[in-house]
Design a protein around this motif. Structure first.
Motif, short mmCIF file in Angstrom:
data_model
loop_
_atom_site.label_atom_id
_atom_site.label_comp_id
_atom_site.label_asym_id
_atom_site.label_seq_id
_atom_site.Cartn_x
_atom_site.Cartn_y
_atom_site.Cartn_z
N LEU A 1 12.41 -6.02 -2.92
CA LEU A 1 11.69 -4.96 -3.66
C LEU A 1 10.32 -4.77 -3.05
N PHE A 2 9.96 -3.52 -2.76
CA PHE A 2 8.64 -3.20 -2.22
C PHE A 2 7.97 -2.17 -3.11
N ARG A 3 6.70 -2.42 -3.51
CA ARG A 3 5.99 -1.46 -4.36
C ARG A 3 4.71 -0.92 -3.75
N GLY A 4 4.10 -1.66 -2.81
CA GLY A 4 2.99 -1.10 -2.05
C GLY A 4 1.67 -0.95 -2.78
N PHE A 5 1.27 -1.96 -3.56
CA PHE A 5 0.01 -1.85 -4.31
C PHE A 5 -1.22 -1.76 -3.42
N GLU A 6 -1.14 -2.32 -2.21
CA GLU A 6 -2.33 -2.27 -1.35
C GLU A 6 -2.67 -0.81 -1.01
#
Lengths: 333, 472
Positions: free
Chosen positions: B36-41
Motif C-alpha cells: 500500500l502506498f499513500r504518499g504523505f510526503e
C-alpha cells in the motif's frame, strides 16, 4: 448480523478509535446485539490463505454477509490499475475486491472521511493516487461505486464520516441497522447518519461563553473562542463531538485546539492554514453558514462591546485567572 | 526450491505480504512487501509549515501521537522554540499513553491469539490459552478493551481525543491541566496499574522493573498466575527465545528523557549521530537513486521498476541495517534483563515481547511521577515565530521504534518533508549492496509452507509492525 471489514488507503485509525468504544467492551456489546465479524483485518484470527478463502467466498456469493465496512480511501492509481493498493497474498487491487463485495453486501458503510470522500490521499496536488471515496469524489457524487449505487438493502453508501470517526457513531449505526433497520430519511444529503450529523460541533462547545462575547483566543493554548483567529470550524461542521465525549471526557475544543471540520468532504484542503482563520478586512470568512453575514458582524460588534472583563481576560490565558463573581449580600448595615 | 506468497497478515497494522523461497520446507530467502502506498510526503509539500500538525497524525491511526510529536519537534527545531516544563511533561504523558496502549493492544489483540490456533492443540498449555486469548472471543479481550479504553481517557484530558490530536504543538500542549484534572489523571493511572498488576503480571510493577536477568525472569515466572507468566511458559515450550533473530544491531532515538539515544552492536553502545542515516530506494517502486540522507531525500514513484518488490525504502545507519523498537530502546539504555536475553540467545521473538511488557512496568510509575510534577497555573505552551526559511529535525520513539521527520521550509511553505518510520527500518527490503532488511533476516531457516506451525507469524508480529507508517 454479519459484518465484513476491509481496510484500504487509510491509517487504520477508525478501527483504533472503534476499540475505544465505551462503556462496555466493544466485543460484548456487539455480540449481545447479535452482530459478529465475518472477518476484520486487525482483529480476526484467520490470516493468509484462510483469510483470502473467506473473502473469496463472500465475494462470490457463497458465504452470505450483511454489512460491508470499508476503512480508507479507494486508490485507483497509477493509471487506473489500482496498484497503489493490492490485496496482500493475492495481487488483486483492493478497488476490485471492494466492487465485488459491495455487489454482494446488503449494506455498505464507509468508515471515516477517507472512505466516504477520498481523504488526504485525494488531496495530494494533482491526485496522483487517483484516490476517491466509495460514492463521492470529495463533494462530487461518484467515487468508486458510482453516484447511483444502491446496495441490495436499498441504501446508498452510509458515510460514517470523521477523521477518525467516533466509536459511538460506528457502534450505533451498526446496532440501528441490526435492531431497527435504516432508511434514506436516517441520512443527511451527504449520506451521513443524522443521529450524529444532525448536530454541529459548536453545540455543547465548552467555550460557548467566549463565543457569545466574541472573546477570542489569540494563540495556541488560550481559553477563548477559537473561531476568530485560530481556524475553528465548529459552527460549520456536522457532528456531535461536544455532546458526545471522546475518550471519556474530551473533544477537540476541550483539548484546546480548533475543529478542522473532519466530518466534511474536502476538509483536508481548506485553502488556508488549518490553525488560522482567513479574514477579509478583519472579518473572518466562513462564518456560521445559516446566518446572514451582516447580522453576525453587527451582533459580534455588540457582544464584544459588552464582554465582561473576566471573560475578556480569561480568553487569552491558558488557565482561569478570574473566577465568576460571588454576589455580595445586598443592603448591609 | 519453491516459492510461496504469504498474506494478508492480519492483526498487524496495515498491509503486509511476504514472499518466501523454500528448500526442503525451510526458508532460504524472504522478501517483505508493503503493498500500500499513500504518499504523505508529497501531500505536505507546499503547505503552511504548521499544517504538518494536522496532516502527519493521519499517517497512522495506531501511532498518530508519535507522528504529531515528531512533527512538533521538527517545527520547534525550525522555530528555535523550547517547550515549557509543563508542556514537556504533557507531551511525555501523551506519548507514553499512546505507546503503552500500543504495547497492551499488541500483546493481547495481535500477538497472543496465534497461540490459540488449532496448530497447537496437542500442547499442554493450549486449552487455557484458547480460553483466554482466542481472537475476539477469548476472556482476555473482554477485559482488555475496557481497561484500554479507560486508560486512553488520559488522552481525553491531555489531548482532547485520540487518535489524531492537534494538542501537541512546537511549544508544548494546547491543553492546560487543572488541579482537579491532575487528581483524575492519577486515578486513571492507578486503575490501569491495578489491571496490569492483577491480570498481566500477577505482581507489583516495581518488581517487574527490577527483573535483571533471564534466570531471574524465569524464576519469578515459575508457577505464577498472570498473562505474562503464561506467555513465558509458552515461549519456553516453543523455543521462542531462539527464533526470529535478525542482526542484533539496535538503534534508538531516545525517549522521555528516560532512555538515551544510541546504537548497540556486539556488546558495544555508541552515541547516535543522525547524519549517518541514509535511505536506499534500490528495491522499492521508487525512482532509483544513490542512498541519500533524509534531509535531502526524494520519494518519486516508479511503479514499473524492474526488480523492485515493495513501496518501502531501505533505511541504513552507517550503511548497516538496524533493528528498532522496545527491545532496541532497552538494549541501548543498558537494561540488564534485555541485555542478558540478547547476549545469551540473541534478539529473539521472546526478547521483543519481554521488552514491551517490561517497558509497561517501567513507564506507568514514571507517568505517575510526571503527573505529580505538573504545575497547574503555569504555562503549558511556549510561543514562537515560524521562519520563512529554515529546516528542522524531529526524532522521537514510537511504541515500535525510532521515528524521524526531516523538514525544510522555503518562502514560508514546506519545501521538503521526509519521514522514516520504525517499521521502515524493521521491514525494509534489500538495498543496493543486497543487504536484507531485519525481518527478511529474522525469517531465514524457519519452517514454512504446508503443515508448518505458524512460527513465521510469531516472528512477524514480534516486531509489532505498523505498515501504514512504513510507506506513509
Amino acid at each position: 448480523m454479519k459484518v465484513l471489514w476491509l481496510q484500504s488507503g487509510g491509517c487504520g485509525g477508525c478501527t483504533q478509535s472503534l476499540l475505544c468504544s465505551e462503556p462496555r467492551s466493544l466485543f460484548d456489546e456487539l455480540r449481545d446485539a447479535g452482530i459478529e465479524f465475518v472477518w476484520h483485518p486487525a482483529l480476526s484470527q484467520a490470516s493468509g490463505g484462510e483469510a483470502l478463502a473467506v473473502l473469496e467466498a463472500c465475494a462470490s456469493g457463497e458465504l452470505a454477509f450483511d454489512v460491508l465496512c470499508v476503512e480508507g480511501a479507494m486508490l485507483r492509481g497509477p493509471n487506473g490499475s489500482g496498484r497503489f493498493h493490492l490485496m496482500a497474498g493475492n495481487g488483486r487491487p483492493l478497488t476490485e475486491w471492494v466492487t465485488r463485495l459491495a455487489g454482494q453486501a446488503k449494506w455498505v458503510f464507509a468508515i471515516g472521511s477517507c472512505t466516504a470522500y477520498g481523504g488526504f490521499s485525494a488531496n495530494t496536488p494533482g491526485n496522483p493516487l487517483e484516490a476517491c471515496g466509495l460514492q463521492y469524489d470529495e463533494q462530487t457524487p461518484g467515487g468508486l461505486l458510482g453516484a447511483g449505487f444502491r446496495s441490495a438493502g436499498g441504501l446508498p453508501v452510509v458515510n460514517i464520516a470523521g477523521c477518525p470517526t467516533h466509536p459511538g457513531w460506528i457502534v450505533e449505526s451498526l446496532q440501528k441497522l441490526a435492531l431497527e433497520g435504516m432508511a434514506d430519511s436516517d441520512l443527511d444529503e451527504l449520506g451521513r447518519p443524522l443521529f450524529y450529523a444532525g448536530e454541529l460541533v459548536h453545540h455543547g462547545c465548552p467555550r460557548n461563553e467566549y463565543y457569545e462575547f466574541k472573546a477570542s483566543a489569540e494563540k495556541q493554548s488560550d481559553l477563548g473562542c477559537l473561531m476568530e483567529n485560530l481556524g475553528c470550524k465548529g459552527t460549520q461542521a456536522h457532528a456531535d463531538c461536544n455532546l458526545r465525549a471522546w475518550n471519556g471526557s474530551g473533544s477537540c475544543l476541550r483539548g484546546g485546539f480548533a475543529c478542522i471540520a473532519c466530518t466534511e468532504p474536502g476538509f483536508e484542503s481548506p485553502g488556508h492554514a488549518f490553525q488560522e482563520t482567513p479574514k477579509v478586512a478583519g472579518i473572518p470568512i466562513g462564518l456560521p453558514s445559516d446566518m446572514p453575514k451582516a447580522w453576525f458582524v453587527a451582533l459580534a460588534a455588540l457582544s464584544k462591546s459588552a464582554t465582561p472583563k473576566r471573560v475578556r481576560d480569561n480568553a487569552v490565558v491558558d488557565h482561569l485567572v478570574f473566577r465568576p463573581a460571588i454576589k455580595k449580600k445586598g443592603g448591609g448595615k | 526450491m519453491s516459492r510461496i506468497v504469504v498474506g494478508p497478515f492480519n492483526r498487524v497494522e496495515g498491509d503486509l505480504e511476504v514472499s518466501l523461497e523454500l528448500e526442503a520446507g525451510r526458508i532460504q530467502a524472504a522478501y517483505v512487501n508493503s503493498p500500500l502506498f499513500r504518499g504523505f510526503e508529497q501531500i505536505l509539500v507546499g503547505r503552511a509549515p504548521l499544517d504538518a500538525l494536522a496532516i502527519v497524525p493521519r499517517i497512522c491511526g495506531i501511532c498518530s501521537v508519535a507522528q504529531s510529536a515528531a512533527a512538533a519537534t521538527a517545527l520547534a527545531d525550525a522555530m528555535g522554540v523550547t517547550p515549557t516544563p509543563n508542556g514537556l511533561l504533557a507531551r511525555h504523558l501523551i506519548q507514553a499513553t499512546e505507546n503503552m496502549a500500543d504495547h497492551l493492544t499488541h500483546f493481547y489483540l495481535f500477538f497472543m491469539p496465534d497461540f490459540a490456533r488449532p496448530d497447537y492443540v496437542d500442547r499442554p498449555w493450549h486449552p487455557a490459552t484458547a480460553e483466554r486469548f482466542t481472537a475476539i472471543k477469548g476472556s482476555a479481550a473482554a477485559e482488555v478493551l475496557p481497561a484500554r479504553a479507560s486508560f486512553l481517557r488520559l488522552m481525553g484530558f491531555l489531548a482532547g481525543r485520540w487518535p489524531h490530536t492537534l494538542a501537541i504543538q512546537p511549544g508544548g500542549s494546547t491543553r492546560a491541566i487543572t488541579a482537579g484534572e491532575r487528581i483524575r489523571l492519577l486515578a486513571l493511572l492507578r486503575e490501569f496499574r491495578s489491571f496490569l498488576e492483577r491480570r498481566l503480571f500477577g505482581d507489583a510493577l516495581e518488581r517487574i522493573g527490577q527483573l535483571a536477568s533471564k534466570a531471574d525472569l524465569l524464576a519469578w515466572a515459575d508457577g505464577r498466575a498472570g498473562d505474562f507468566p503464561a506467555f513465558l511458559k509458552i515461549a519456553g515450550d516453543l523455543g521462542l527465545e531462539r527464533i526470529g533473530c535478525a542482526d542484533d544491531r539496535f538503534l534508538s532515538h531516545g525517549a522521555y528523557g528516560l532512555f538515551p539515544a544510541g546504537t548497540w552492536q556486539q556488546g558495544k553502545t555508541e552515541a547516535f549521530a543522525a547524519a549517518r542515516i541514509t535511505e536506499d530506494t534500490e528495491r522499492a517502486w521508487l525512482l532509483a537513486d544513490q542512498p541519500r540522507h533524509p534531509a535531502a531525500g526524494e520519494t518519486i514513484v516508479a511503479a514499473d521498476k524492474a526488480d523492485a518488490y515493495t513501496w518501502c525504502k531501505a533505511p541504513r545507519y552507517a550503511g548497516q541495517t538496524h533493528e528498532v523498537g522496545a527491545l532496541a530502546r532497552q538494549v541501548v539504555a543498558g537494561n540488564p534483563l534485555l541485555l542478558d536475553l540478547v547476549q545469551r540467545d540473541g534478539g529473539s521473538v521472546m526478547a521483543r515481547v519481554v521488552a514491551r511488557l517490561q517497558e509497561l512496568a517501567l513507564l506507568i510509575p514514571a507517568m505517575e511521577g510526571w503527573v505529580q510534577a505538573l504545575q497547574p497555573g503555569e504555562s503549558f505552551c511556549a510561543q514562537g515565530v515560524m521562519p520563512d526559511e529554515g529546516s528542522g529535525v524531529g526524532l522521537v520513539e514510537a511504541a515500535r521504534g525510532s521515528l524521524g521527520h526531516w523538514l525544510t521550509i522555503r518562502r514560508g511553505r514546506i519545501e521538503r518533508y521526509q519521514i522514516i518510520a520504525p517499521t521502515t527500518w524493521n521491514f525494509s527490503p534489500r538495498d543496493a549492496t543486497n543487504q536484507e532488511g531485519p525481518l527478511e533476516k529474522a525469517l531465514l531457516g524457519l519452517a514454512a509452507g504446508d503443515g508448518a506451525p505458524p512460527t513465521i507469524q510469531h516472528v512477524v508480529r514480534s516486531f509489532d509492525p505498523c505498515m501504514v507508517c512504513t510507506v506513509h
